[in-house]
Design a protein around this motif. Structure first.
Motif, PDB file in Angstrom:
ATOM      1  N   ASP A 169       0.758  -1.086  -0.137  1.00 35.29           N
ATOM      2  CA  ASP A 169       0.001  -0.032   0.134  1.00 35.29           C
ATOM      3  C   ASP A 169       0.837   1.320   0.109  1.00 35.29           C
ATOM      4  O   ASP A 169       0.218   2.301  -0.259  1.00 35.29           O
ATOM      5  CB  ASP A 169      -0.844  -0.003   1.392  1.00 35.29           C
ATOM      6  N   ALA A 170       2.044   1.125   0.336  1.00 34.39           N
ATOM      7  CA  ALA A 170       3.164   2.427   0.097  1.00 34.39           C
ATOM      8  C   ALA A 170       2.996   2.886  -1.131  1.00 34.39           C
ATOM      9  O   ALA A 170       3.684   4.180  -1.264  1.00 34.39           O
ATOM     10  CB  ALA A 170       4.408   1.979   0.873  1.00 34.39           C
ATOM     11  N   CYS A 171       2.691   2.261  -2.430  1.00 31.04           N
ATOM     12  CA  CYS A 171       2.937   2.772  -3.603  1.00 31.04           C
ATOM     13  C   CYS A 171       2.268   4.015  -3.857  1.00 31.04           C
ATOM     14  O   CYS A 171       1.382   4.299  -3.343  1.00 31.04           O
ATOM     15  CB  CYS A 171       2.272   1.494  -4.503  1.00 31.04           C
ATOM     16  N   ILE A 172       3.167   4.850  -4.626  1.00 32.43           N
ATOM     17  CA  ILE A 172       2.763   6.284  -4.918  1.00 32.43           C
ATOM     18  C   ILE A 172       2.518   6.392  -6.545  1.00 32.43           C
ATOM     19  O   ILE A 172       2.441   7.519  -7.053  1.00 32.43           O
ATOM     20  CB  ILE A 172       3.669   6.975  -4.379  1.00 32.43           C
ATOM     21  N   SER A 173       2.585   5.019  -7.091  1.00 30.25           N
ATOM     22  CA  SER A 173       2.274   5.175  -8.699  1.00 30.25           C
ATOM     23  C   SER A 173       3.168   5.979  -9.298  1.00 30.25           C
ATOM     24  O   SER A 173       2.524   6.538 -10.285  1.00 30.25           O
ATOM     25  CB  SER A 173       0.673   5.449  -8.763  1.00 30.25           C
ATOM     26  N   CYS A 174       4.548   6.001  -9.208  1.00 32.19           N
ATOM     27  CA  CYS A 174       5.686   6.742  -9.869  1.00 32.19           C
ATOM     28  C   CYS A 174       5.915   6.198 -11.120  1.00 32.19           C
ATOM     29  O   CYS A 174       6.323   6.489 -11.830  1.00 32.19           O
ATOM     30  CB  CYS A 174       6.575   7.056  -8.877  1.00 32.19           C
ATOM     31  N   GLY A 175       5.566   4.796 -11.140  1.00 30.60           N
ATOM     32  CA  GLY A 175       6.131   3.984 -12.267  1.00 30.60           C
ATOM     33  C   GLY A 175       7.586   3.549 -12.571  1.00 30.60           C
ATOM     34  O   GLY A 175       7.890   3.038 -13.399  1.00 30.60           O
ATOM     35  N   ALA A 176       8.531   3.979 -11.689  1.00 28.16           N
ATOM     36  CA  ALA A 176       9.986   3.481 -11.595  1.00 28.16           C
ATOM     37  C   ALA A 176      10.135   2.101 -11.578  1.00 28.16           C
ATOM     38  O   ALA A 176      10.892   1.610 -12.458  1.00 28.16           O
ATOM     39  CB  ALA A 176      10.660   4.219 -10.364  1.00 28.16           C
ATOM     40  N   CYS A 177       9.297   1.185 -10.856  1.00 30.85           N
ATOM     41  CA  CYS A 177       9.232   0.024 -10.911  1.00 30.85           C
ATOM     42  C   CYS A 177       8.914  -0.733 -12.332  1.00 30.85           C
ATOM     43  O   CYS A 177       9.550  -1.654 -12.715  1.00 30.85           O
ATOM     44  CB  CYS A 177       8.379  -0.732  -9.639  1.00 30.85           C
ATOM     45  N   GLU A 178       8.048  -0.245 -12.885  1.00 33.20           N
ATOM     46  CA  GLU A 178       7.495  -0.746 -14.140  1.00 33.20           C
ATOM     47  C   GLU A 178       8.611  -0.724 -15.244  1.00 33.20           C
ATOM     48  O   GLU A 178       9.009  -1.358 -15.940  1.00 33.20           O
ATOM     49  CB  GLU A 178       6.090  -0.089 -14.740  1.00 33.20           C
ATOM     50  N   ALA A 179       9.072   0.536 -15.323  1.00 36.12           N
ATOM     51  CA  ALA A 179      10.420   0.749 -16.260  1.00 36.12           C
ATOM     52  C   ALA A 179      11.603   0.051 -15.923  1.00 36.12           C
ATOM     53  O   ALA A 179      12.283  -0.295 -16.916  1.00 36.12           O
ATOM     54  CB  ALA A 179      10.695   2.259 -16.026  1.00 36.12           C
ATOM     55  N   GLU A 180      11.801  -0.521 -14.745  1.00 36.46           N
ATOM     56  CA  GLU A 180      13.094  -1.308 -14.392  1.00 36.46           C
ATOM     57  C   GLU A 180      12.840  -2.723 -14.609  1.00 36.46           C
ATOM     58  O   GLU A 180      13.701  -3.433 -14.564  1.00 36.46           O
ATOM     59  CB  GLU A 180      13.234  -0.806 -12.986  1.00 36.46           C
ATOM     60  N   CYS A 181      11.448  -3.234 -14.576  1.00 40.13           N
ATOM     61  CA  CYS A 181      11.342  -4.826 -14.579  1.00 40.13           C
ATOM     62  C   CYS A 181      12.013  -5.442 -15.956  1.00 40.13           C
ATOM     63  O   CYS A 181      11.395  -4.908 -16.903  1.00 40.13           O
ATOM     64  CB  CYS A 181       9.891  -4.954 -14.324  1.00 40.13           C
ATOM     65  N   PRO A 182      12.960  -6.116 -15.784  1.00 36.51           N
ATOM     66  CA  PRO A 182      13.388  -6.708 -17.018  1.00 36.51           C
ATOM     67  C   PRO A 182      12.267  -7.803 -17.860  1.00 36.51           C
ATOM     68  O   PRO A 182      12.728  -7.867 -19.186  1.00 36.51           O
ATOM     69  CB  PRO A 182      14.759  -7.266 -16.452  1.00 36.51           C
ATOM     70  N   VAL A 183      11.398  -8.110 -16.913  1.00 38.69           N
ATOM     71  CA  VAL A 183      10.561  -9.222 -17.767  1.00 38.69           C
ATOM     72  C   VAL A 183       9.096  -8.770 -17.878  1.00 38.69           C
ATOM     73  O   VAL A 183       8.297  -9.334 -18.303  1.00 38.69           O
ATOM     74  CB  VAL A 183      10.314 -10.452 -17.014  1.00 38.69           C
ATOM     75  N   GLY A 184       8.768  -7.378 -17.825  1.00 39.75           N
ATOM     76  CA  GLY A 184       7.426  -6.823 -17.992  1.00 39.75           C
ATOM     77  C   GLY A 184       6.323  -7.166 -17.087  1.00 39.75           C
ATOM     78  O   GLY A 184       5.360  -7.382 -17.341  1.00 39.75           O
ATOM     79  N   ALA A 185       6.858  -7.742 -15.753  1.00 39.44           N
ATOM     80  CA  ALA A 185       5.801  -8.269 -14.765  1.00 39.44           C
ATOM     81  C   ALA A 185       4.948  -7.119 -14.132  1.00 39.44           C
ATOM     82  O   ALA A 185       4.215  -7.515 -13.299  1.00 39.44           O
ATOM     83  CB  ALA A 185       6.415  -9.317 -13.889  1.00 39.44           C
ATOM     84  N   ILE A 186       5.370  -5.901 -14.345  1.00 41.95           N
ATOM     85  CA  ILE A 186       4.647  -4.733 -13.391  1.00 41.95           C
ATOM     86  C   ILE A 186       3.650  -3.994 -14.272  1.00 41.95           C
ATOM     87  O   ILE A 186       4.197  -3.679 -15.472  1.00 41.95           O
ATOM     88  CB  ILE A 186       5.863  -3.809 -12.646  1.00 41.95           C
ATOM     89  N   SER A 187       2.623  -3.941 -13.960  1.00 41.29           N
ATOM     90  CA  SER A 187       1.530  -2.905 -14.884  1.00 41.29           C
ATOM     91  C   SER A 187       0.927  -1.952 -13.547  1.00 41.29           C
ATOM     92  O   SER A 187       0.816  -2.341 -12.423  1.00 41.29           O
ATOM     93  CB  SER A 187       0.763  -3.859 -15.460  1.00 41.29           C
ATOM     94  N   ALA A 188       0.171  -1.008 -14.181  1.00 40.83           N
ATOM     95  CA  ALA A 188      -0.548  -0.130 -13.409  1.00 40.83           C
ATOM     96  C   ALA A 188      -1.894  -0.789 -13.109  1.00 40.83           C
ATOM     97  O   ALA A 188      -2.462  -1.153 -13.844  1.00 40.83           O
ATOM     98  CB  ALA A 188      -0.779   1.157 -14.118  1.00 40.83           C
ATOM     99  N   GLY A 189      -2.139  -0.746 -11.708  1.00 41.17           N
ATOM    100  CA  GLY A 189      -3.385  -1.254 -11.326  1.00 41.17           C
ATOM    101  C   GLY A 189      -4.221  -0.083 -10.950  1.00 41.17           C
ATOM    102  O   GLY A 189      -4.190   0.763 -11.433  1.00 41.17           O
ATOM    103  N   ASP A 190      -5.361  -0.282 -10.502  1.00 39.89           N
ATOM    104  CA  ASP A 190      -6.539   0.517 -10.046  1.00 39.89           C
ATOM    105  C   ASP A 190      -5.974   1.782  -9.126  1.00 39.89           C
ATOM    106  O   ASP A 190      -6.243   3.090  -9.472  1.00 39.89           O
ATOM    107  CB  ASP A 190      -7.905   0.076  -9.438  1.00 39.89           C
TER     108      ASP A 190
END
Length: 56
Positions: free
Chosen positions: A7-28
């Motif tokens: 729940d600490a996620c601030i939806s900055c997108g840094a994690c999505e850009a760094e994931c080498p396998v594309g496992a991260i996406s924006a949720g609600d």
């Protein structure tokens, strides 16, 4: 063991850009990690400013 974004996620997108396998996406209300695609590399955790990705 996959990572999960808490729940600490601030939806900055840094994690999505760094994931080498594309496992991260924006949720609600925060980013989410597809556990079946996550390779447990920790790249997302290393770039997150609020330490939201955590090992499950």
């Amino acid at each position: 063991m996959a990572y999960k974004i808490n729940d600490a996620c601030i939806s900055c997108g840094a994690c999505e850009a760094e994931c080498p396998v594309g496992a991260i996406s924006a949720g609600d209300d925060r980013y989410v990690i597809d556990e079946s695609s996550c390779i447990d590399c920790g790249a997302c955790a290393n770039v997150c400013p609020v330490d939201a990705p955590q090992p499950e």
